[in-house]
Scaffold this active site. Structure first.
Site, mmCIF file in Angstrom:
data_model
loop_
_atom_site.group_PDB
_atom_site.id
_atom_site.type_symbol
_atom_site.label_atom_id
_atom_site.label_comp_id
_atom_site.label_asym_id
_atom_site.label_seq_id
_atom_site.Cartn_x
_atom_site.Cartn_y
_atom_site.Cartn_z
ATOM 1 N N CYS A 2 0.866 -1.173 0.000
ATOM 2 C CA CYS A 2 0.000 0.000 0.000
ATOM 3 C C CYS A 2 0.899 1.217 0.000
ATOM 4 C CB CYS A 2 -0.911 -0.006 1.227
ATOM 5 S SG CYS A 2 -2.033 1.417 1.299
ATOM 6 N N GLU A 109 -3.216 1.057 -6.657
ATOM 7 C CA GLU A 109 -2.198 0.092 -7.054
ATOM 8 C C GLU A 109 -1.950 0.249 -8.551
ATOM 9 O OE1 GLU A 109 -0.217 -1.414 -5.396
ATOM 10 O OE2 GLU A 109 -1.061 -2.087 -3.487
#
Length: 240
Positions: A2, A109
């Site tokens: 993350c 992402e």
């Protein structure tokens, strides 16, 4: 992993959602649509005492272990692998008794496309409810500050990750962990628990998310705003 996420929720809304006893805010954070490591973020945690107190605090994203000489390595500790967090020196103490939740609207992402280009995606719940990202926090004593100085203690946090599962695995092989429904009190508790019991309280976030392709504007931390969450539609080729 993350590396970027979004939080647009106010401290008042977070206080209600997490049933916070006290908001200990050194500053009020504006909605942020491109949060990167080293930024200031909101975290929910329980502080120990005869009656544990649930707090909403402002911390820095990137863990600084209590034994660190300085804060220079914080950005490298923005994520912690759940597989090793209970044993790794940088995270073991925090995993044992300083667990937290980082609220998020969703996170970004990047998937490598043909030609080596990376396409960013915004991963979020279909109903846009907040994600309760599992985290660890630490306190580091800044020896350059006097004991009574408001910055004498540096609060920081890291987000826990695991292997991706489900259909979104092809975007990235790592994903943040979320606290399972009904497990918030147990996860934030400062009481001793076995690592396996704690890991059972968490789930890969990809089990419940959808992915939306977004513009590469998010690649630069200088860009911010809700427009970063808009779906990216590749322009049709010009015929003439």
């Amino acid at each position: 992993m993350c590396g970027r996420y979004v939080n647009s929720r106010s401290p008042e809304d977070l206080g209600v959602e997490f049933d916070v006893d006290q908001s200990v805010l050194s500053e009020r954070l504006a909605p942020d649509y491109n949060i990167a490591p080293t930024k200031r973020i909101y975290a929910v945690l329980d502080r120990p005492g005869d009656t544990p107190e649930r707090q909403l605090r402002v911390v820095t994203w990137g863990l600084v272990p209590s034994w660190a000489k300085d804060r220079s390595g914080a950005a490298k500790l923005s994520n912690a692998r759940i597989e090793t967090a209970a044993e790794k020196p940088s995270f073991a103490r925090a995993f044992k008794s300083r667990r937290a939740v980082v609220p998020a609207d969703g996170y970004f992402e990047w998937r490598r496309q043909d030609g080596g280009v990376k396409q960013p995606f915004f991963l979020h719940r279909p109903d846009d409810r907040a994600l309760h990202l599992a985290a660890l926090y630490e306190l580091w004593r800044d020896s350059t500050r006097e004991a009574g100085h408001p910055d004498a203690w540096w609060w920081s946090a890291t987000i826990l990750t695991t292997e991706s599962t489900g259909e979104l695995r092809d975007i990235h092989d790592r994903t943040p962990l979320t606290v399972r429904p009904g497990a918030l009190d147990a996860w934030l508790s400062t009481a001793p628990s076995h690592p396996d019991e704690l890991r059972a309280l968490l789930a890969p976030s990809t089990e419940e998310l959808v992915a939306r392709p977004v513009s590469t504007l998010v690649n630069s931390v200088r860009n911010n705003g809700p427009h970063l969450l808009e779906e990216y539609v590749e322009a049709a080729p010009t015929l003439f």
